[in-house]
Design a protein around this motif. Sequence first.
Motif, PDB file in Angstrom:
ATOM      1  N   TYR A  49       9.206  -3.084  -5.188  1.00 17.18           N
ATOM      2  CA  TYR A  49       7.835  -2.716  -5.503  1.00 17.18           C
ATOM      3  C   TYR A  49       6.914  -3.024  -4.327  1.00 17.18           C
ATOM      4  O   TYR A  49       6.078  -2.202  -3.947  1.00 17.18           O
ATOM      5  CB  TYR A  49       7.360  -3.458  -6.759  1.00 17.18           C
ATOM      6  N   LEU A  50       7.071  -4.213  -3.740  1.00 24.55           N
ATOM      7  CA  LEU A  50       6.231  -4.591  -2.595  1.00 24.55           C
ATOM      8  C   LEU A  50       6.475  -3.667  -1.401  1.00 24.55           C
ATOM      9  O   LEU A  50       5.530  -3.255  -0.723  1.00 24.55           O
ATOM     10  CB  LEU A  50       6.488  -6.056  -2.206  1.00 24.55           C
ATOM     11  N   MET A  54       3.706  -1.473   0.052  1.00 22.15           N
ATOM     12  CA  MET A  54       3.328  -1.603   1.471  1.00 22.15           C
ATOM     13  C   MET A  54       3.496  -0.274   2.195  1.00 22.15           C
ATOM     14  O   MET A  54       2.636   0.115   3.002  1.00 22.15           O
ATOM     15  CB  MET A  54       4.166  -2.709   2.137  1.00 22.15           C
ATOM     16  N   GLN A  55       4.583   0.431   1.906  1.00 24.01           N
ATOM     17  CA  GLN A  55       4.805   1.721   2.546  1.00 24.01           C
ATOM     18  C   GLN A  55       3.695   2.702   2.169  1.00 24.01           C
ATOM     19  O   GLN A  55       3.200   3.444   3.003  1.00 24.01           O
ATOM     20  CB  GLN A  55       6.181   2.293   2.153  1.00 24.01           C
ATOM     21  N   GLU A  60      -1.026   5.529   3.591  1.00 25.12           N
ATOM     22  CA  GLU A  60      -2.442   5.826   3.362  1.00 25.12           C
ATOM     23  C   GLU A  60      -3.273   5.449   4.588  1.00 25.12           C
ATOM     24  O   GLU A  60      -4.186   6.176   4.981  1.00 25.12           O
ATOM     25  CB  GLU A  60      -2.945   5.077   2.127  1.00 25.12           C
ATOM     26  N   SER A  61      -2.947   4.301   5.186  1.00 27.32           N
ATOM     27  CA  SER A  61      -3.670   3.879   6.396  1.00 27.32           C
ATOM     28  C   SER A  61      -3.439   4.867   7.533  1.00 27.32           C
ATOM     29  O   SER A  61      -4.386   5.258   8.234  1.00 27.32           O
ATOM     30  CB  SER A  61      -3.216   2.482   6.832  1.00 27.32           C
ATOM     31  N   HIS A  62      -2.167   5.259   7.701  1.00 26.87           N
ATOM     32  CA  HIS A  62      -1.866   6.239   8.750  1.00 26.87           C
ATOM     33  C   HIS A  62      -2.582   7.550   8.497  1.00 26.87           C
ATOM     34  O   HIS A  62      -3.154   8.142   9.419  1.00 26.87           O
ATOM     35  CB  HIS A  62      -0.360   6.481   8.850  1.00 26.87           C
ATOM     36  N   ASP A  63      -2.551   7.994   7.227  1.00 25.05           N
ATOM     37  CA  ASP A  63      -3.240   9.240   6.895  1.00 25.05           C
ATOM     38  C   ASP A  63      -4.737   9.113   7.152  1.00 25.05           C
ATOM     39  O   ASP A  63      -5.367  10.019   7.703  1.00 25.05           O
ATOM     40  CB  ASP A  63      -2.982   9.625   5.434  1.00 25.05           C
TER      41      ASP A  63
END
Length: 186
Positions: A49-50, A54-55, A60-63
Amino acid sequence: NMEEHPEPSKDDGAGDMRVIDARIENLYRQLATHLEAKVKDAVCLITEYLEESMQKKVDESHDGLALRLEDFAAVRLDETIAALQQDFADATTATKAFAEESQAALNQKVDELRAGVAALRLRQESLEVIMIKTAQRAEAADFARAQDSLTSQASDSGLSQTSAALSPALAAYMKKQASRTEVKAD
């Protein structure tokens, strides 16, 4: 599981305790193994789950970063295009102004050169007139000398009547030469 756990005998109270202890120990091991498996499964689920979480956050951060970079690049590109268009417009205006100034300066130089050529032509014509007049005066002087010489020779030899008759013809000839020279000068 009778073999593992002997039945306590009724006589022996200490033996009963050993059997109970063995059973408790066996239950403890089973419970520990079961709890360990459950904890291991829970840790795997939590880790999975983590990792997924995290992925997802990384994606989302990369996007988000990619979108921000694209927006930033688009803004910078628009600014650069606008600046280049302004520079091009300024250069075009400056080039037109320079061309107009250059054409005006060129036209002025051409007019100055034409005026200079016209002045040189007038001066040349004036010099030609002076040369013609000088040539006419020289011819007239030569004619006068020739006439004087002829008259002098005629009077020395007795041909004064012939000389007097030739003088008007020579004068007419000189006038004719002078008029031809003036026509050439015009």
